[in-house]
Motif scaffolding. Structure first.
Motif, PDB file in Angstrom:
ATOM      1  N   PRO A 179      44.770   7.856  40.917  1.00 16.96           N
ATOM      2  CA  PRO A 179      43.369   8.084  41.269  1.00 16.96           C
ATOM      3  C   PRO A 179      42.646   9.078  40.379  1.00 16.96           C
ATOM      4  CG  PRO A 179      44.824   9.165  42.835  1.00 16.96           C
ATOM      5  CD  PRO A 179      45.690   8.303  41.986  1.00 16.96           C
ATOM      6  N   THR A 180      43.371   9.836  39.522  1.00 20.96           N
ATOM      7  CA  THR A 180      42.685  10.780  38.642  1.00 20.96           C
ATOM      8  C   THR A 180      42.140  10.128  37.383  1.00 20.96           C
ATOM      9  OG1 THR A 180      44.754  11.362  37.525  1.00 20.96           O
ATOM     10  CG2 THR A 180      44.118  12.694  39.419  1.00 20.96           C
ATOM     11  N   PHE A 181      42.444   8.863  37.187  1.00 18.66           N
ATOM     12  CA  PHE A 181      41.980   8.215  35.970  1.00 18.66           C
ATOM     13  C   PHE A 181      40.638   7.512  36.198  1.00 18.66           C
ATOM     14  CE2 PHE A 181      46.423   8.845  34.808  1.00 18.66           C
ATOM     15  CZ  PHE A 181      46.284   9.324  33.523  1.00 18.66           C
ATOM     16  N   GLY A 182      40.435   6.333  35.609  1.00 17.79           N
ATOM     17  CA  GLY A 182      39.128   5.710  35.605  1.00 17.79           C
ATOM     18  C   GLY A 182      38.238   6.344  34.552  1.00 17.79           C
ATOM     19  N   VAL A 238      30.730   3.731  28.495  1.00 20.19           N
ATOM     20  CA  VAL A 238      29.775   2.990  29.314  1.00 20.19           C
ATOM     21  C   VAL A 238      30.494   2.434  30.534  1.00 20.19           C
ATOM     22  CG1 VAL A 238      28.117   1.087  29.378  1.00 20.19           C
ATOM     23  CG2 VAL A 238      28.481   2.346  27.240  1.00 20.19           C
ATOM     24  N   ASN A 239      29.926   2.665  31.721  1.00 20.09           N
ATOM     25  CA  ASN A 239      30.423   2.076  32.953  1.00 20.09           C
ATOM     26  C   ASN A 239      31.880   2.452  33.230  1.00 20.09           C
ATOM     27  OD1 ASN A 239      30.171   0.475  35.303  1.00 20.09           O
ATOM     28  ND2 ASN A 239      31.140  -1.264  34.276  1.00 20.09           N
ATOM     29  N   CYS A 240      32.196   3.721  33.062  1.00 16.06           N
ATOM     30  CA  CYS A 240      33.500   4.255  33.461  1.00 16.06           C
ATOM     31  C   CYS A 240      33.291   5.205  34.647  1.00 16.06           C
ATOM     32  CB  CYS A 240      34.161   5.002  32.309  1.00 16.06           C
ATOM     33  SG  CYS A 240      34.519   3.976  30.855  1.00 16.06           S
ATOM     34  N   TYR A 241      34.351   5.516  35.366  1.00 18.83           N
ATOM     35  CA  TYR A 241      34.223   6.502  36.423  1.00 18.83           C
ATOM     36  C   TYR A 241      33.896   7.873  35.844  1.00 18.83           C
ATOM     37  CZ  TYR A 241      35.704   3.484  40.229  1.00 18.83           C
ATOM     38  OH  TYR A 241      35.747   2.512  41.177  1.00 18.83           O
ATOM     39  N   ILE A 242      34.609   8.250  34.779  1.00 22.82           N
ATOM     40  CA  ILE A 242      34.412   9.536  34.125  1.00 22.82           C
ATOM     41  C   ILE A 242      34.443   9.309  32.614  1.00 22.82           C
ATOM     42  CG2 ILE A 242      35.395  11.843  33.755  1.00 22.82           C
ATOM     43  CD1 ILE A 242      36.684  11.591  36.542  1.00 22.82           C
ATOM     44  N   GLY A 243      33.564   9.998  31.894  1.00 24.70           N
ATOM     45  CA  GLY A 243      33.591   9.888  30.443  1.00 24.70           C
ATOM     46  C   GLY A 243      34.816  10.558  29.852  1.00 24.70           C
ATOM     47  N   LYS A 302      27.444   7.066  29.563  1.00 26.42           N
ATOM     48  CA  LYS A 302      26.409   6.290  30.247  1.00 26.42           C
ATOM     49  C   LYS A 302      26.964   5.617  31.496  1.00 26.42           C
ATOM     50  CE  LYS A 302      24.242   5.142  25.789  1.00 26.42           C
ATOM     51  NZ  LYS A 302      23.760   4.024  24.930  1.00 26.42           N
ATOM     52  N   ASP A 303      26.107   5.539  32.525  1.00 29.00           N
ATOM     53  CA  ASP A 303      26.433   4.805  33.753  1.00 29.00           C
ATOM     54  C   ASP A 303      27.751   5.277  34.370  1.00 29.00           C
ATOM     55  OD1 ASP A 303      24.123   3.271  33.379  1.00 29.00           O
ATOM     56  OD2 ASP A 303      25.184   1.866  32.093  1.00 29.00           O
ATOM     57  N   ASN A 304      27.920   6.585  34.468  1.00 29.23           N
ATOM     58  CA  ASN A 304      29.138   7.145  35.063  1.00 29.23           C
ATOM     59  C   ASN A 304      29.109   6.964  36.577  1.00 29.23           C
ATOM     60  OD1 ASN A 304      29.782   8.567  32.461  1.00 29.23           O
ATOM     61  ND2 ASN A 304      27.906   9.638  33.009  1.00 29.23           N
ATOM     62  N   LYS A 305      30.235   6.558  37.146  1.00 32.91           N
ATOM     63  CA  LYS A 305      30.301   6.439  38.603  1.00 32.91           C
ATOM     64  C   LYS A 305      30.591   7.790  39.257  1.00 32.91           C
ATOM     65  CE  LYS A 305      31.498   1.553  38.838  1.00 32.91           C
ATOM     66  NZ  LYS A 305      31.136   1.288  37.451  1.00 32.91           N
ATOM     67  N   VAL A 306      31.211   8.720  38.513  1.00 29.23           N
ATOM     68  CA  VAL A 306      31.510  10.044  39.060  1.00 29.23           C
ATOM     69  C   VAL A 306      30.867  11.134  38.215  1.00 29.23           C
ATOM     70  CG1 VAL A 306      33.337  11.680  39.667  1.00 29.23           C
ATOM     71  CG2 VAL A 306      33.660   9.239  40.082  1.00 29.23           C
ATOM     72  N   SER A 307      31.267  11.240  36.961  1.00 30.79           N
ATOM     73  CA  SER A 307      30.794  12.338  36.135  1.00 30.79           C
ATOM     74  C   SER A 307      30.936  11.989  34.658  1.00 30.79           C
ATOM     75  CB  SER A 307      31.618  13.603  36.440  1.00 30.79           C
ATOM     76  OG  SER A 307      31.252  14.659  35.579  1.00 30.79           O
ATOM     77  N   GLY A 308      30.038  12.530  33.847  1.00 25.41           N
ATOM     78  CA  GLY A 308      30.197  12.363  32.407  1.00 25.41           C
ATOM     79  C   GLY A 308      31.417  13.101  31.903  1.00 25.41           C
ATOM     80  N   VAL A 309      31.575  14.358  32.319  1.00 27.49           N
ATOM     81  CA  VAL A 309      32.719  15.181  31.928  1.00 27.49           C
ATOM     82  C   VAL A 309      33.270  15.878  33.169  1.00 27.49           C
ATOM     83  CG1 VAL A 309      33.532  17.095  30.494  1.00 27.49           C
ATOM     84  CG2 VAL A 309      31.733  15.580  29.636  1.00 27.49           C
TER      85      VAL A 309
END
Length: 270
Positions: free
Chosen positions: A195-198, A216-221, A244-251
């Protein structure tokens, strides 16, 4: 090892398919183990498919030969590089993996991957996975360079649980060193087993320099963290990146257990 054009020269399993049931052992397609000064270019390398490979089943084996051999013989990766140095890979495509990653690198020094594409075709595995357990006594710098890498899902449902995943150990001074530049990583999703990935790039117990990365379109950059333990220093530099389009956070940064003087630096980043 070189082809004429990566779109027409391919090393792959003839009967590719995905396994929807329990994982089973399967050999990796191309393995480079205990080698120096190898070049691979202009070729496509593919494995059999999802769940054909089961590296995790051998995680209890001792560090070194036994565990490394298990990846080669049973891991189902497209490419394995282990206990090697000065490996140069340019202009290749890697697809399909049954376990861990399409390209799996363990305990190496001065690995250069350029101008290449990877597609795990599964949220359970990574496009590129790097770890440090094959033999801790050699090549302590553990330095890896990635430039102009593309990772996306193409026609698959998923891309990968992580585009590029660095996973160092907790031995003092043994953090991995990753340099990643000019990459585009898309559609990474969380796998139920991790669960820490994505994340487009994940760096655990790793010093990371990320320059001109677009996710683009990842959970986290970029996911940058530590397990705990005694890695002395772990630095992060993010330069000119776009998430871009982060579901959780860019960093995402968590270095609360860092015992050294690691620093995080972010510049010109969206």
């Amino acid at each position: 090892i070189c082809g004429k054009y990566k779109t027409t020269v391919t090393i792959k399993v003839s009967d590719q398919t995905d396994l929807n049931e329990v994982k089973q052992d399967y050999h990796s397609t191309l393995s480079i183990d205990q080698c120096s000064n190898v070049r691979i270019s202009d070729i496509t390398i593919e494995s059999k498919g999802i769940n054909y490979g089961n590296t995790d089943a051998y995680s209890s084996l001792a560090y070194g030969d036994d565990r490394t051999n298990a990846i080669i013989n049973y891991g189902g990766c497209a490419i394995v590089i282990a206990r090697s140095d000065n490996i140069f890979i340019d202009n290749i495509a890697g697809r399909r993996c049954g376990s861990v990653g399409v390209l799996y690198i363990s305990s190496c020094q001065d690995i250069y991957i350029n101008n290449s594409f990877f597609n795990a075709r599964s949220l359970g595995y990574a496009g590129i996975a790097i770890d440090n357990w094959a033999d801790r006594s050699i090549n302590p710098k553990r330095t890896y360079y990635f430039d102009n890498i593309s990772i996306s899902k193409e026609d698959a449902v998923y891309s990968a649980k992580s585009g590029i995943a660095f996973e160092g150990d907790q031995i003092a001074g043994s953090a991995l060193n990753g340099y990643v530049s000019n990459c585009i990583i898309q559609d990474c999703a969380i796998g139920s087993d991790s669960p820490t990935f994505g994340s487009a790039i994940s760096a655990i117990d790793t010093t990371l320099v990320a320059k001109n990365i677009t996710s683009v379109n990842c959970y986290i950059g970029i996911h940058f963290t530590k397990r705990g333990g005694s890695v002395n220093k772990q630095d992060l530099s993010i330069l000119g990146c776009k998430f871009k389009d982060n579901k959780v956070s860019g960093v995402y940064i968590n270095t609360a257990t860092n015992t050294g003087d690691g620093k995080s630096y972010i510049s010109n980043t969206e």
